[in-house]
Motif scaffolding. Structure first.
Motif, PDB file in Angstrom:
ATOM      1  N   VAL A  68     -30.976  47.184 -20.954  1.00  0.00           N
ATOM      2  CA  VAL A  68     -29.912  46.202 -21.191  1.00  0.00           C
ATOM      3  C   VAL A  68     -29.547  46.234 -22.669  1.00  0.00           C
ATOM      4  CG1 VAL A  68     -29.329  43.754 -21.227  1.00  0.00           C
ATOM      5  CG2 VAL A  68     -30.622  44.682 -19.299  1.00  0.00           C
ATOM      6  N   CYS A  69     -28.261  46.421 -22.984  1.00  0.00           N
ATOM      7  CA  CYS A  69     -27.880  46.348 -24.400  1.00  0.00           C
ATOM      8  C   CYS A  69     -27.081  45.081 -24.665  1.00  0.00           C
ATOM      9  CB  CYS A  69     -27.142  47.594 -24.874  1.00  0.00           C
ATOM     10  SG  CYS A  69     -25.864  48.171 -23.778  1.00  0.00           S
ATOM     11  N   PRO A  70     -27.540  44.324 -25.663  1.00  0.00           N
ATOM     12  CA  PRO A  70     -26.842  43.090 -26.032  1.00  0.00           C
ATOM     13  C   PRO A  70     -25.579  43.460 -26.811  1.00  0.00           C
ATOM     14  CG  PRO A  70     -28.950  43.344 -27.204  1.00  0.00           C
ATOM     15  CD  PRO A  70     -28.679  44.622 -26.527  1.00  0.00           C
ATOM     16  N   VAL A  71     -24.481  42.816 -26.466  1.00  0.00           N
ATOM     17  CA  VAL A  71     -23.231  43.082 -27.181  1.00  0.00           C
ATOM     18  C   VAL A  71     -22.736  41.777 -27.804  1.00  0.00           C
ATOM     19  CG1 VAL A  71     -20.833  43.860 -26.947  1.00  0.00           C
ATOM     20  CG2 VAL A  71     -22.636  44.961 -25.599  1.00  0.00           C
ATOM     21  N   ASP A  72     -22.460  41.812 -29.076  1.00  0.00           N
ATOM     22  CA  ASP A  72     -22.019  40.593 -29.767  1.00  0.00           C
ATOM     23  C   ASP A  72     -20.625  40.171 -29.325  1.00  0.00           C
ATOM     24  OD1 ASP A  72     -24.302  40.139 -31.104  1.00  0.00           O
ATOM     25  OD2 ASP A  72     -23.686  41.156 -32.955  1.00  0.00           O
ATOM     26  N   MET A  73     -20.381  38.874 -29.447  1.00  0.00           N
ATOM     27  CA  MET A  73     -19.072  38.322 -29.104  1.00  0.00           C
ATOM     28  C   MET A  73     -18.341  37.888 -30.363  1.00  0.00           C
ATOM     29  SD  MET A  73     -20.092  35.939 -25.833  1.00  0.00           S
ATOM     30  CE  MET A  73     -21.696  35.478 -26.462  1.00  0.00           C
ATOM     31  N   ASP A  74     -17.027  37.941 -30.333  1.00  0.00           N
ATOM     32  CA  ASP A  74     -16.244  37.183 -31.309  1.00  0.00           C
ATOM     33  C   ASP A  74     -15.765  35.928 -30.579  1.00  0.00           C
ATOM     34  OD1 ASP A  74     -14.175  37.960 -29.662  1.00  0.00           O
ATOM     35  OD2 ASP A  74     -13.439  39.515 -31.010  1.00  0.00           O
ATOM     36  N   LYS A  75     -14.759  35.247 -31.115  1.00  0.00           N
ATOM     37  CA  LYS A  75     -14.408  33.973 -30.474  1.00  0.00           C
ATOM     38  C   LYS A  75     -13.696  34.148 -29.135  1.00  0.00           C
ATOM     39  CE  LYS A  75     -10.228  33.581 -33.283  1.00  0.00           C
ATOM     40  NZ  LYS A  75      -9.458  32.788 -34.239  1.00  0.00           N
ATOM     41  N   PHE A  76     -13.359  35.412 -28.777  1.00  0.00           N
ATOM     42  CA  PHE A  76     -12.733  35.664 -27.480  1.00  0.00           C
ATOM     43  C   PHE A  76     -13.723  36.191 -26.441  1.00  0.00           C
ATOM     44  CE2 PHE A  76      -9.321  36.724 -30.659  1.00  0.00           C
ATOM     45  CZ  PHE A  76      -8.729  35.473 -30.588  1.00  0.00           C
ATOM     46  N   GLY A  77     -14.943  36.424 -26.847  1.00  0.00           N
ATOM     47  CA  GLY A  77     -15.941  36.923 -25.910  1.00  0.00           C
ATOM     48  C   GLY A  77     -16.452  38.296 -26.311  1.00  0.00           C
ATOM     49  N   MET A  78     -17.011  39.023 -25.351  1.00  0.00           N
ATOM     50  CA  MET A  78     -17.610  40.325 -25.630  1.00  0.00           C
ATOM     51  C   MET A  78     -16.602  41.257 -26.311  1.00  0.00           C
ATOM     52  SD  MET A  78     -19.401  42.984 -22.919  1.00  0.00           S
ATOM     53  CE  MET A  78     -21.002  42.216 -22.706  1.00  0.00           C
ATOM     54  N   GLN A  79     -17.065  41.948 -27.346  1.00  0.00           N
ATOM     55  CA  GLN A  79     -16.152  42.787 -28.123  1.00  0.00           C
ATOM     56  C   GLN A  79     -16.064  44.199 -27.532  1.00  0.00           C
ATOM     57  OE1 GLN A  79     -16.402  42.187 -32.490  1.00  0.00           O
ATOM     58  NE2 GLN A  79     -18.115  40.817 -32.025  1.00  0.00           N
ATOM     59  N   PRO A  80     -14.853  44.612 -27.137  1.00  0.00           N
ATOM     60  CA  PRO A  80     -14.680  45.874 -26.415  1.00  0.00           C
ATOM     61  C   PRO A  80     -15.154  47.097 -27.202  1.00  0.00           C
ATOM     62  CG  PRO A  80     -12.668  44.562 -26.325  1.00  0.00           C
ATOM     63  CD  PRO A  80     -13.578  43.885 -27.286  1.00  0.00           C
ATOM     64  N   ASP A  81     -14.935  47.109 -28.514  1.00  0.00           N
ATOM     65  CA  ASP A  81     -15.365  48.290 -29.276  1.00  0.00           C
ATOM     66  C   ASP A  81     -16.888  48.402 -29.309  1.00  0.00           C
ATOM     67  OD1 ASP A  81     -15.264  45.927 -30.687  1.00  0.00           O
ATOM     68  OD2 ASP A  81     -14.925  46.882 -32.633  1.00  0.00           O
ATOM     69  N   LEU A  82     -17.549  47.266 -29.442  1.00  0.00           N
ATOM     70  CA  LEU A  82     -19.020  47.288 -29.424  1.00  0.00           C
ATOM     71  C   LEU A  82     -19.537  47.674 -28.045  1.00  0.00           C
ATOM     72  CD1 LEU A  82     -19.873  44.077 -31.511  1.00  0.00           C
ATOM     73  CD2 LEU A  82     -19.716  46.451 -32.283  1.00  0.00           C
ATOM     74  N   LEU A  83     -18.812  47.242 -27.011  1.00  0.00           N
ATOM     75  CA  LEU A  83     -19.188  47.609 -25.644  1.00  0.00           C
ATOM     76  C   LEU A  83     -19.088  49.122 -25.462  1.00  0.00           C
ATOM     77  CD1 LEU A  83     -19.802  47.099 -22.644  1.00  0.00           C
ATOM     78  CD2 LEU A  83     -17.401  46.508 -22.306  1.00  0.00           C
ATOM     79  N   GLU A  84     -17.989  49.682 -25.920  1.00  0.00           N
ATOM     80  CA  GLU A  84     -17.777  51.138 -25.809  1.00  0.00           C
ATOM     81  C   GLU A  84     -18.892  51.880 -26.552  1.00  0.00           C
ATOM     82  OE1 GLU A  84     -14.961  52.672 -24.133  1.00  0.00           O
ATOM     83  OE2 GLU A  84     -16.367  54.347 -24.346  1.00  0.00           O
ATOM     84  N   GLU A  85     -19.196  51.402 -27.739  1.00  0.00           N
ATOM     85  CA  GLU A  85     -20.228  52.030 -28.573  1.00  0.00           C
ATOM     86  C   GLU A  85     -21.601  52.070 -27.933  1.00  0.00           C
ATOM     87  OE1 GLU A  85     -20.802  50.230 -32.457  1.00  0.00           O
ATOM     88  OE2 GLU A  85     -18.710  50.682 -32.924  1.00  0.00           O
ATOM     89  N   CYS A  86     -21.923  50.991 -27.224  1.00  0.00           N
ATOM     90  CA  CYS A  86     -23.328  50.847 -26.800  1.00  0.00           C
ATOM     91  C   CYS A  86     -23.692  51.771 -25.646  1.00  0.00           C
ATOM     92  CB  CYS A  86     -23.654  49.391 -26.459  1.00  0.00           C
ATOM     93  SG  CYS A  86     -23.234  48.929 -24.783  1.00  0.00           S
ATOM     94  N   GLY A  87     -22.687  52.386 -25.042  1.00  0.00           N
ATOM     95  CA  GLY A  87     -22.999  53.406 -24.036  1.00  0.00           C
ATOM     96  C   GLY A  87     -23.330  52.863 -22.658  1.00  0.00           C
TER      97      GLY A  87
END
Lengths: 475, 475
Positions: B224-243
């Protein structure tokens, strides 16, 4: 020799059971030794002034449990439970059961013939509807408001205590209520158990076995090795060879073969478990409630002093599949792991349903229901065996005296598929044993059919067998 | 004062329970009034001729349930249960649930303070008991005998159809009843889903997130990889990065942050899912029923035309945790896999319970109940926001207008632990956001507290905030 069995006709314990318990105790204490001849049932019944069938029932029980063996033309002898190599007549006790929770296989077409000998399902005509309604009504009162909040992940304490008490008296299971985890059916409980056990195990299963359990365990990612059985059940040497550290077995009444595992084999399997740290036996006791000859065979768990047996039970057969309540009994070592690793899983059974089952157990309804169902199933079972006499010239009959189905093996070895399709032409559905194999190369069994009768009436059973007789006239 | 507790030593009910029940009844009947002093455990034990620990157990129970309070050096007093409606029975659930299905956290100590702002649990005081009893009574009639047989592994068709209809109109979810799988709670459904998805996936989760879901997915062996949120929720670029190839998100009302994901972010996440074959979003819509400002935000699933969203819902929040019914909505591709690989899992929900829920939905009771609970929760929510004005100089308030909890962030950044312990000194329990983090290095959040209010009355909420104001006067 003469056996002085002290009998109490006033006791609530049936006479045959008093005889059985007395002799078993004498064997355990060493007062009766391996190889010692026992009086014939005729002589013992004369001595004790009881009917011969009473003694025979006691003897059948001892045979089934492996305390006694018979030698043709010679008589009955005390078996060697320490170092015995064979249980001559143990096969007499081979009994049958049916799928352990009555699940419908997805994609199974609806049956549109005349008689369906499905080994799944139970008799629902005799479900105690009024009582079930009453216990539910009594629970859904305002005072029980707190029942709608979240409950104990293991299940309600009073239900677990009632299950403990039942298991103790009816199955010889020795545990505390703390060791019991209630859950929504055996499949879910196996999933939960696998989270307790963790990955990196190899699981041995009897071949043939209960396919749903096999699928769940495979689905959890475990390598599963099929282990062949002899007439006493899973073979310990093959188990040792296969390299598994966990074995899933049904000692009380193996599905589908109906083998009742004798004491000696149970000891051997416990011995296997004790040999290495971390080995466990999963005992699935799915339909132990129904036995028409002799008493229920006590659970293996009761023999385990080292905490190597994980016991599983269900109310799907004895009450109804729709109730969706089963339970695990974890040994202490695994209970600790459960508390650490898996107690965050909320209970999958509604607290209201748990309370209803608790009332059903606590108020004696369950016991009465079981007694009634035993009589009903015995009637059907006897009707089936009676009708099957017409097939005895062409088939061997096995697996009678327990559970909710029997096995038919054609003497001339006609293929399962052919038998099934001939039956279908007459509007009768029968099932092949081969669907229960989990490794075809290990198939050492002749073609065999599984005939369930729980859902049928006596008349339907008789009609069905009469049609089968016609369908299989040239077998 | 003297308490004449009639004790029955022959009863199967333990003595402490008899004492506890008697005193509770006296309080309920008004024979013992708020503020009245109770005898010390020493004196009562002497009067009743029972051990002091027996009396202490009864007292502990009453303390735990809020029927009694102790004042140091003064003694034990009857608590004011009038102004604390719901403090009695409903308190049983406080601190025992978990975010979306009310599970008890193992080892969590019983709360013995004044006000518990637990974010778990729901208001059970307003559960429509009479109606629930009525629908159950209507189902348990002889004509419904077939309900006791095995049911559809996916759940009863009529219930699934009613859920489909509700989801369509209330949540904008677009699916057929065929895509819906009913199961015993979200944890079980995640286990089942993981059997459909198979192994070899990497799952992204919001950080912080619903910890129970995290534990289940980890338990199923997924990285499970934790993905940080900004004020709109999960950040798509970080999601893409985490694989990761699967992302578990709560777009309607993220737990615990309360973020409602705007349409643009939803589109971006759907875009991520579409970018590669086999990517899926798991949308957990756990408490979408409660929103006090504006219209409910439709589910992400309704925007998905490509079958990349797996939708999860539950009735634990909107009806009761004890009901143990949740559901999955699978996209067609996964539905096929389910039919092949996982449809042998029997339903984990009793057919009777499914039928009861069906009636509850079908006859409009659910809608009425929801409307009523929305009004009740809105009243509590408004009371909380009103009371919180006294803290506005020292705290930021977030996550209001939806769900059953809000967030408090100290402007000067005092540590969570310190805030929690200061509150505890005044008898108030609050919870740190940090318990929801699944990766501490990703902790970009300031110290924050989670305040749930579902189980509290308006008066308790006001008392609690007033106590917090006192506790945190120097924050």
């Amino acid at each position: 020799m003469e056996l002085l069995v002290p009998l109490d006709p006033q006791s609530r314990m049936p006479l045959y059971e008093q005889i059985y318990r007395f002799i078993r105790e004498e064997i355990r204490r060493g007062n009766l030794r391996a190889g010692e001849r026992l009086p014939s049932s005729r002589i013992l019944s004369e001595n004790l002034k009881v009917s011969r069938s009473t003694v025979q029932m006691a003897y059948d029980q001892m045979l089934a449990e492996g305390y006694m063996e018979t030698v043709p033309y010679k008589g009955c002898f005390v078996a060697d439970t320490q170092s015995l190599t064979g249980f001559g007549e143990a096969r007499n006790s081979i009994g049958e059961g049916s799928a352990s929770s009555g699940e419908k296989d997805a994609g199974e077409p609806a049956f549109d013939g005349k008689v369906d000998f499905s080994p799944r399902g139970i008799d629902l005509e005799n479900f105690p509807f009024g009582i079930w309604r009453k216990v539910n009504r009594d629970i859904l009162v305002d005072d029980n408001r707190e029942l709608f909040g979240p409950g104990d992940p293991k299940g309600e304490m009073d239900l677990r205590e009632a299950i403990r008490s039942y298991l103790h008296s009816a199955r010889g299971v020795s545990c505390s209520a703390d060791q019991i985890i209630v859950g929504a059916g055996s499949q879910y409980l196996l999933m939960l158990l696998s989270r307790v056990l963790g990955d990196n195990h190899k699981i041995a299963m009897e071949n043939p076995t209960y396919k749903q359990a096999y699928r769940v365990l495979k689905g959890q990612g475990y390598p599963v090795c099929p282990v062949d059985m002899d007439k006493f059940g899973m073979q310990p040497d093959l188990l040792e060879e296969c390299g598994a550290d966990i074995a899933y077995i049904m000692p009380s009444h193996q599905y589908p073969t109906g083998i009742v595992m004798p004491v000696k084999r149970r000891q051997e399997l416990l011995g296997w478990a004790l040999k290495k740290e971390g080995r466990y036996l999963i005992e699935d006791d799915y339909d132990s409630e129904f036995r028409y000859k002799g008493m229920p065979v006590p659970a293996l768990q009761g023999m385990d002093k080292a905490g190597r047996v994980i016991y599983m039970g269900t109310f799907s057969k004895s009450i109804a599949p729709a109730i969706r309540i089963g339970f695990l009994v974890l040994p202490d070592t695994l209970l600790k792991v459960y508390e650490e690793k898996a107690s965050f899983y909320a209970s999958t059974v509604s607290r209201i349903d748990q309370k209803a089952l608790y009332q059903f157990l606590e108020k004696g309804y369950y016991e009465r229901h079981l007694n009634r169902m035993r009589a009903i199933y015995k009637g059907k079972h006897d009707a089936l065996l009676g009708a099957l006499k017409s097939l005895e010239d062409r088939f061997w009959i096995q697996g009678e005296y327990a559970g909710l189905h029997i096995l038919l093996t054609p003497k001339k070895g006609m293929e399962e598929e052919k038998l099934v399709s001939l039956a279908a032409k007459e509007g009768v559905k029968v099932y092949g044993l081969s669907s229960c194999f989990i490794h075809n190369e290990h198939n050492q069994y002749p073609p065999t059919l599984v005939l369930g009768y729980a859902t049928l009436t006596k008349e339907e059973i008789e009609e069905g067998i009469s049609l089968l007789n016609k369908a299989w006239k040239d077998v």
